[in-house]
Write a protein that holds these residues in place. Structure first.
Motif, short mmCIF file in Angstrom:
data_model
loop_
_atom_site.label_atom_id
_atom_site.label_comp_id
_atom_site.label_asym_id
_atom_site.label_seq_id
_atom_site.Cartn_x
_atom_site.Cartn_y
_atom_site.Cartn_z
N LEU A 238 0.76 -1.09 0.09
CA LEU A 238 0.01 -0.11 -0.20
C LEU A 238 0.75 1.38 0.04
CD1 LEU A 238 -2.86 -0.99 2.55
CD2 LEU A 238 -3.09 -0.87 0.05
N GLU A 239 2.11 1.10 0.59
CA GLU A 239 2.68 2.44 0.71
C GLU A 239 3.26 2.71 -0.78
OE1 GLU A 239 5.91 1.52 3.48
OE2 GLU A 239 4.53 1.17 5.13
N THR A 240 3.39 1.74 -1.73
CA THR A 240 3.87 2.33 -2.96
C THR A 240 2.81 2.62 -3.88
OG1 THR A 240 3.35 -0.09 -3.99
CG2 THR A 240 5.45 0.05 -2.82
N LEU A 241 1.60 2.73 -3.14
CA LEU A 241 0.36 3.17 -4.09
C LEU A 241 0.10 4.47 -3.54
CD1 LEU A 241 -1.42 0.00 -4.09
CD2 LEU A 241 -0.07 0.82 -6.10
N ASP A 242 0.84 5.55 -3.07
CA ASP A 242 0.70 6.78 -2.26
C ASP A 242 0.23 7.65 -3.20
OD1 ASP A 242 2.88 7.25 -3.61
OD2 ASP A 242 4.17 7.74 -1.70
N ASN A 243 0.18 7.43 -4.56
CA ASN A 243 -0.26 8.44 -5.68
C ASN A 243 -1.42 8.43 -6.31
OD1 ASN A 243 0.41 6.09 -6.83
ND2 ASN A 243 1.78 7.26 -8.58
N GLN A 244 -2.43 7.31 -5.67
CA GLN A 244 -3.71 6.82 -6.29
C GLN A 244 -4.57 6.45 -5.18
OE1 GLN A 244 -3.00 2.46 -8.01
NE2 GLN A 244 -0.99 3.68 -8.03
N GLU A 245 -5.86 6.36 -5.86
CA GLU A 245 -7.11 6.08 -5.01
C GLU A 245 -6.99 4.61 -4.40
OE1 GLU A 245 -10.52 6.99 -6.97
OE2 GLU A 245 -10.59 9.10 -6.47
N PHE A 246 -7.65 4.39 -3.34
CA PHE A 246 -7.56 2.79 -2.88
C PHE A 246 -8.29 2.00 -3.80
CE2 PHE A 246 -9.44 -0.92 -0.40
CZ PHE A 246 -8.17 -1.17 -0.07
N ASN A 247 -8.05 0.77 -4.09
CA ASN A 247 -8.45 -0.14 -4.93
C ASN A 247 -8.55 -1.63 -4.63
OD1 ASN A 247 -9.24 -1.90 -7.16
ND2 ASN A 247 -8.63 -0.15 -8.91
#
Length: 334
Positions: A238-247
């Motif tokens: 999840l820390e690698t997805l800090d530039n997008q909405e939760f999916n």
């Protein structure tokens, strides 16, 4: 024994990396590579001979093959074998340092450790831009517009600044060629722009590889092999997805497990839902951007996965107790 040697003044250059699973038996290719090779077997066994020394790399083991030394497969690698690999360079050049460390030739009992997780993150980072729009998709008439675009200029400022004199010099030369309106051929220009746009990701990959090598060099002294829980793996992802909405579907697909199971496991160990943890990560990134850049609130919202500035501000205030503007205006403390 042909050990890879790292230098505290040299950042490794990741040339290629990935995770492979063989569907048919095969023999390791014979070659004398110009780069070092890291092999981490997760299932099965890989056989490779380097400079007349036979190595058997079983599941959970890591082997480093040194650049310039011939290696090949003497025995067959069975169907179903799975492994991580990294090709990297440690060009010494004229840089000299008294601090040189031997990377262990072979390391065992590595399955389920933080090294496995870090390799997954390295691979994800290395191929991060593979699905993004290629710059070659732009028409020739858009080249100068692209060069002066806000996105390119912002990346240039963020990446170079005063940190890299050589990069600054190269970029200045490129800008002169751009302003000459035609001094640089379109294909050459696009290639150079692509290189600049990818510098940040390449830099991040090289730093990740240095961290992996450092941990392996001091493995026995600093950390013991230990299983990384599923909840921790989810948190790291999840820390690698800090530039997008939760999916939720994306998380489920990544771990090949049902979202219901992942959510229950994460909540039980971390005492927070995945959605709230992910939003917390994005807010922390927004805080950093507010204090360290001059980006507008709208731009920061976009870079942290919010398309609506008002909704971003509301989420930010709910978490931080103040608006983004109020947070930005807080006095700096040292």
């Amino acid at each position: 024994m042909n050990n890879v040697i790292i230098n505290n003044l040299i950042l490794p250059q990741v040339l290629e990396c990935g995770f492979l699973a063989t569907t048919n038996p095969f023999f390791h290719v014979r070659r004398t590579a110009k780069f070092h090779v890291m092999i981490f077997v997760t299932e099965g066994c890989i056989y490779v001979t380097e400079d007349k020394t036979d190595y058997e790399i079983k599941a959970g083991q890591i082997l480093f093959l040194k650049a310039g030394i011939n290696h090949y497969g003497k025995y067959e690698i069975k169907k179903g074998t799975k492994w991580f690999y990294v090709h990297f360079d440690l060009e010494q050049g004229t840089v000299q340092s008294k601090t040189k460390i031997l990377v262990p030739k072979k390391i065992v009992e590595m399955n389920g450790t933080i090294i496995e997780t870090k390799l997954e993150q390295l691979i994800q980072s290395f191929y991060k831009n593979s699905k993004e729009k290629e710059l070659s998709d732009y028409h020739t008439e858009n080249i100068l517009q692209l060069a002066r675009s806000k996105e390119f200029l912002q990346k240039k400022d963020n990446l170079f600044g005063e940190k890299n004199q050589e990069a600054n010099k190269n970029l200045s030369n490129l800008e002169k060629e751009i302003l000459n309106n035609g001094a640089l051929k379109p294909d050459e220009f696009l290639k150079k722009i692509q290189e600049i746009m990818n510098i940040e990701e390449k830099w991040n990959c090289n730093i990740k590889m240095l961290e992996i090598l450092k941990e392996l060099c001091f493995w026995k002294k600093e950390i013991k092999p230990q299983k990384i829980s599923l909840a921790t793996k989810i948190a790291l992802y999840l820390e690698t997805l800090d530039n997008q909405e939760f999916n939720a579907q994306k998380v489920s697909d990544y771990f090949c497990l049902s979202y219901k199971h992942l959510a229950a496991t994460f909540k039980k160990e971390k005492n927070i839902s995945m959605q709230h943890y992910h939003q917390k990560i994005r807010i922390e990134k927004a805080c950093k951007l507010l204090r360290t850049t001059v980006l507008s609130i709208f731009e920061i919202a976009n870079q942290t996965g919010w398309n609506d500035q008002l909704y971003f501000s509301r989420c930010f205030k709910n978490t931080m107790g103040m608006s983004p503007t109020e947070y930005r205006n807080l006095p700096l403390t040292y």
